[in-house]
Design an enzyme around this catalytic site. Structure first.
Site, PDB file in Angstrom:
ATOM      1  CE  LYS A  13      18.984  31.289  22.948  1.00 24.22           C
ATOM      2  NZ  LYS A  13      18.100  32.091  24.015  1.00 24.22           N
ATOM      3  NE  ARG A  88      16.216  27.000  26.376  1.00 24.00           N
ATOM      4  CZ  ARG A  88      15.859  27.306  25.358  1.00 24.00           C
ATOM      5  NH1 ARG A  88      16.609  26.906  24.027  1.00 24.00           N
ATOM      6  NH2 ARG A  88      14.820  28.209  25.008  1.00 24.00           N
ATOM      7  NE  ARG A 127      11.204  37.098  19.462  1.00 22.01           N
ATOM      8  CZ  ARG A 127      12.138  36.125  19.942  1.00 22.01           C
ATOM      9  NH1 ARG A 127      13.434  36.128  19.880  1.00 22.01           N
ATOM     10  NH2 ARG A 127      11.511  35.154  20.813  1.00 22.01           N
ATOM     11  NE  ARG A 157       9.552  32.135  19.508  1.00 20.87           N
ATOM     12  CZ  ARG A 157      10.755  32.038  19.926  1.00 20.87           C
ATOM     13  NH1 ARG A 157      11.705  32.145  19.335  1.00 20.87           N
ATOM     14  NH2 ARG A 157      10.702  31.130  21.262  1.00 20.87           N
ATOM     15  NE  ARG A 168      10.212  31.786  25.589  1.00 18.07           N
ATOM     16  CZ  ARG A 168      10.324  32.748  24.699  1.00 18.07           C
ATOM     17  NH1 ARG A 168       9.541  33.627  24.482  1.00 18.07           N
ATOM     18  NH2 ARG A 168      11.741  33.004  23.640  1.00 18.07           N
TER      19      ARG A 168
END
Ligand code: AMP
Length: 209
Positions: A13, A88, A127, A157, A168
């Site tokens: 995203k 969300r 990532r 992160r 998540r």
């Protein structure tokens, strides 16, 4: 143009929102980026959001709605926008709809990027984000420390640890996935396959707008 981009965490995203907002010349607003920056600053919003963000849960709706309302009422929102990470859940989508109605704005399209969960867990495990230019890379060797674009230090992160990613994804399936049907029923949903290179995904999206 007024756009929302949906997709599970790690679907791309943020990367796509950056490219598309650049191409269309509209602001990109990421509630996740805003919350992370508030947490870093140690602001009132940040202190409240910290434990939710770090454990992979959604922060309270009231907090995000305040952030979004500030943006929608600002001059920056006048020429359009691309929202990434908001709404969300259904309550946020309904409040957002009311907020837009009040200001006379209409949402043009909602882009949904589809990627399967196993691929997401693989991507997020690799990532890396540059602490200096914020460039995102996927480190297949898990040993890179330096950003290939600017030489800055690469970071992970804190919510990209596998147990937090699983949480998540669970929150996404339960809270956010129903929005796909909500926007399909409104006739503004655009669904795109999120596999392949970021450039391929951008072209798929641009063709459908
Ligand atoms: P993201 O960068 O979009 O993956 O968001 C990171 C984290 O920020 C999420 O796991 C949530 O804790 C929080 N967050 C971001 N956007 C929202 C939102 N619209 N509502 C509630 N929490 C959010």
């Amino acid at each position: 143009m007024r756009l929302v981009i949906l997709g599970a965490p790690g679907a791309g995203k943020g990367t796509q929102a950056e490219k598309i907002s650049d191409r269309l010349g509209i602001p990109h607003v990421s509630t996740g980026d805003i919350l992370r920056s508030e947490i870093k600053k140690g602001s009132k919003y940040g202190l409240e959001a910290k434990e939710y963000v770090e454990s992979g849960r959604l922060v309270p709706d009231r907090l995000v709605m305040d952030i979004m309302e500030d943006f929608i009422l600002s001059d920056a929102a006048e020429k359009g926008f691309l929202l990434d990470g908001f709404p969300r859940n259904m309550a946020q989508a309904e409040d957002f709809h009311k907020m837009l109605e009040k200001t006379g704005m209409v949402l043009d399209r909602v882009i949904n990027i589809r990627v399967d969960h196993e691929e997401i867990i693989r991507r997020l495990g690799r990532r890396r984000i540059c602490s200096s230019c914020r460039n995102i890379s996927i480190d297949e060797t898990k040993t890179e420390e330096i950003c290939s674009s600017c030489g800055g230090r690469l970071e992970r992160r804190s919510d990209d640890r596998e147990e937090v990613v699983r949480k998540r994804l669970e929150v996404y399936d339960r809270e956010t996935l129903p929005l796909v049907e909500y926007y399909r029923d409104r006739g503004i949903l655009v669904e795109v396959d999120g596999s392949g290179t970021p450039e391929e995904v951008t072209e798929r999206i641009m063709k459908r707008l």
